[in-house]
Scaffold this active site. Structure first.
Site, PDB file in Angstrom:
ATOM      1  N   GLU A  69       6.456  -4.655  10.950  1.00 20.33           N
ATOM      2  CA  GLU A  69       5.291  -3.915  11.448  1.00 20.33           C
ATOM      3  C   GLU A  69       4.029  -4.758  11.430  1.00 20.33           C
ATOM      4  O   GLU A  69       3.147  -4.568  12.269  1.00 20.33           O
ATOM      5  CB  GLU A  69       5.086  -2.647  10.600  1.00 20.33           C
ATOM      6  CG  GLU A  69       6.174  -1.601  10.850  1.00 20.33           C
ATOM      7  CD  GLU A  69       6.080  -0.412   9.913  1.00 20.33           C
ATOM      8  OE1 GLU A  69       5.210  -0.419   9.016  1.00 20.33           O
ATOM      9  OE2 GLU A  69       6.898   0.509  10.073  1.00 20.33           O
ATOM     10  N   ASN A 115      11.554  -8.608   6.943  1.00 18.85           N
ATOM     11  CA  ASN A 115      11.794  -7.970   8.235  1.00 18.85           C
ATOM     12  C   ASN A 115      11.281  -8.905   9.331  1.00 18.85           C
ATOM     13  O   ASN A 115      10.175  -9.436   9.222  1.00 18.85           O
ATOM     14  CB  ASN A 115      11.077  -6.625   8.306  1.00 18.85           C
ATOM     15  CG  ASN A 115      11.619  -5.631   7.289  1.00 18.85           C
ATOM     16  OD1 ASN A 115      12.823  -5.589   7.038  1.00 18.85           O
ATOM     17  ND2 ASN A 115      10.748  -4.849   6.684  1.00 18.85           N
ATOM     18  N   HIS A 169       5.767 -12.163   5.736  1.00 18.30           N
ATOM     19  CA  HIS A 169       5.667 -11.675   4.363  1.00 18.30           C
ATOM     20  C   HIS A 169       7.042 -11.413   3.790  1.00 18.30           C
ATOM     21  O   HIS A 169       7.960 -10.995   4.496  1.00 18.30           O
ATOM     22  CB  HIS A 169       4.799 -10.410   4.277  1.00 18.30           C
ATOM     23  CG  HIS A 169       5.204  -9.332   5.224  1.00 18.30           C
ATOM     24  ND1 HIS A 169       4.879  -9.349   6.564  1.00 18.30           N
ATOM     25  CD2 HIS A 169       5.910  -8.190   5.030  1.00 18.30           C
ATOM     26  CE1 HIS A 169       5.370  -8.260   7.148  1.00 18.30           C
ATOM     27  NE2 HIS A 169       6.006  -7.545   6.243  1.00 18.30           N
ATOM     28  N   ILE A 214       0.824  -1.213   0.000  1.00 22.58           N
ATOM     29  CA  ILE A 214       0.000   0.000   0.000  1.00 22.58           C
ATOM     30  C   ILE A 214       0.862   1.271   0.000  1.00 22.58           C
ATOM     31  O   ILE A 214       0.417   2.330  -0.434  1.00 22.58           O
ATOM     32  CB  ILE A 214      -0.965  -0.017   1.210  1.00 22.58           C
ATOM     33  CG1 ILE A 214      -2.203   0.831   0.961  1.00 22.58           C
ATOM     34  CG2 ILE A 214      -0.262   0.389   2.508  1.00 22.58           C
ATOM     35  CD1 ILE A 214      -3.325   0.585   1.954  1.00 22.58           C
TER      36      ILE A 214
HETATM   37  P1  5GP Z   1       6.969  -4.869   7.485  1.00 21.25           P
HETATM   38  O1  5GP Z   1       7.516  -3.577   8.001  1.00 21.25           O
HETATM   39  O2  5GP Z   1       6.087  -5.569   8.499  1.00 21.25           O
HETATM   40  O3  5GP Z   1       8.015  -5.782   6.919  1.00 21.25           O
HETATM   41  O4  5GP Z   1       6.097  -4.486   6.228  1.00 21.25           O
HETATM   42  C1  5GP Z   1       4.729  -4.283   6.272  1.00 21.25           C
HETATM   43  C2  5GP Z   1       4.344  -3.716   4.938  1.00 21.25           C
HETATM   44  O5  5GP Z   1       2.941  -3.830   4.795  1.00 21.25           O
HETATM   45  C3  5GP Z   1       4.703  -2.248   4.764  1.00 21.25           C
HETATM   46  O6  5GP Z   1       5.575  -2.101   3.637  1.00 21.25           O
HETATM   47  C4  5GP Z   1       3.353  -1.565   4.564  1.00 21.25           C
HETATM   48  O7  5GP Z   1       3.400  -0.521   3.614  1.00 21.25           O
HETATM   49  C5  5GP Z   1       2.461  -2.699   4.121  1.00 21.25           C
HETATM   50  N1  5GP Z   1       1.070  -2.560   4.515  1.00 21.25           N
HETATM   51  C6  5GP Z   1       0.605  -2.206   5.742  1.00 21.25           C
HETATM   52  N2  5GP Z   1      -0.733  -2.211   5.752  1.00 21.25           N
HETATM   53  C7  5GP Z   1      -1.132  -2.586   4.506  1.00 21.25           C
HETATM   54  C8  5GP Z   1      -2.419  -2.772   3.891  1.00 21.25           C
HETATM   55  O8  5GP Z   1      -3.478  -2.610   4.510  1.00 21.25           O
HETATM   56  N3  5GP Z   1      -2.434  -3.160   2.584  1.00 21.25           N
HETATM   57  C9  5GP Z   1      -1.286  -3.358   1.877  1.00 21.25           C
HETATM   58  N4  5GP Z   1      -1.412  -3.729   0.588  1.00 21.25           N
HETATM   59  N5  5GP Z   1      -0.064  -3.195   2.418  1.00 21.25           N
HETATM   60  C10 5GP Z   1       0.015  -2.815   3.713  1.00 21.25           C
END
Ligand code: 5GP
Ligand code: ZN
Length: 111
Positions: free
Chosen positions: A94, A86, A99, A31
């Site tokens: 986060e 991550n 993922h 997103i």
């Molecule tokens: P992390 O920091 O956990 O590795 O990455 C989480 C990712 O999920 C971030 O890059 C963030 O932009 C993405 N993200 C968070 N909420 C949503 C959402 O509701 N939809 C989509 N498509 N991506 C999301």
């Protein structure tokens, strides 16, 4: 995991820009993209993070890895791409549903 964002996306309860899906995984656009192409590859099964991976996940992990170059080709990233996982708060995670980030497009800066 009723309160997990990515479980909700996998269940179709929250919309996402899905580019690939099958019985095991879902792939959708981030997103808040950090590159021209920024996809997230998630298992349908809830696994909180890479730190929770066990032997039972070997096949799934290999499957997701093997999917990456195919997705990259389909996104036009023949010249290369970056993958990131991550893990944990200290690793910048986060969303606590495992993922893989797939990034590419313009040449990515050095790591
Ligand atoms: P992390 O920091 O956990 O590795 O990455 C989480 C990712 O999920 C971030 O890059 C963030 O932009 C993405 N993200 C968070 N909420 C949503 C959402 O509701 N939809 C989509 N498509 N991506 C999301
Ligand atoms: Zn989940």
């Amino acid at each position: 995991m009723s309160d997990c964002l990515f479980c909700k996306i996998a269940a179709g309860e929250i919309p996402a820009d899905v580019v690939y899906e099958d019985e095991q995984v879902l792939v959708f656009k981030d997103i808040n993209p950090k590159a021209e192409v920024h996809l997230l590859i998630i298992p349908r099964q809830h696994i909180a993070s890479l730190a929770d991976i066990a032997e039972e996940h070997d096949e799934l992990m290999a499957y997701m890895m093997r999917l990456l170059p195919r997705l990259a080709r389909e996104q036009g990233l023949e010249h290369g791409f970056r993958t990131i996982i991550n893990t944990g708060r200290g690793g910048g995670q986060e969303v606590f549903h495992l993922h893989l980030h797939l990034l590419g497009g313009s040449t990515l800066s050095g790591f």
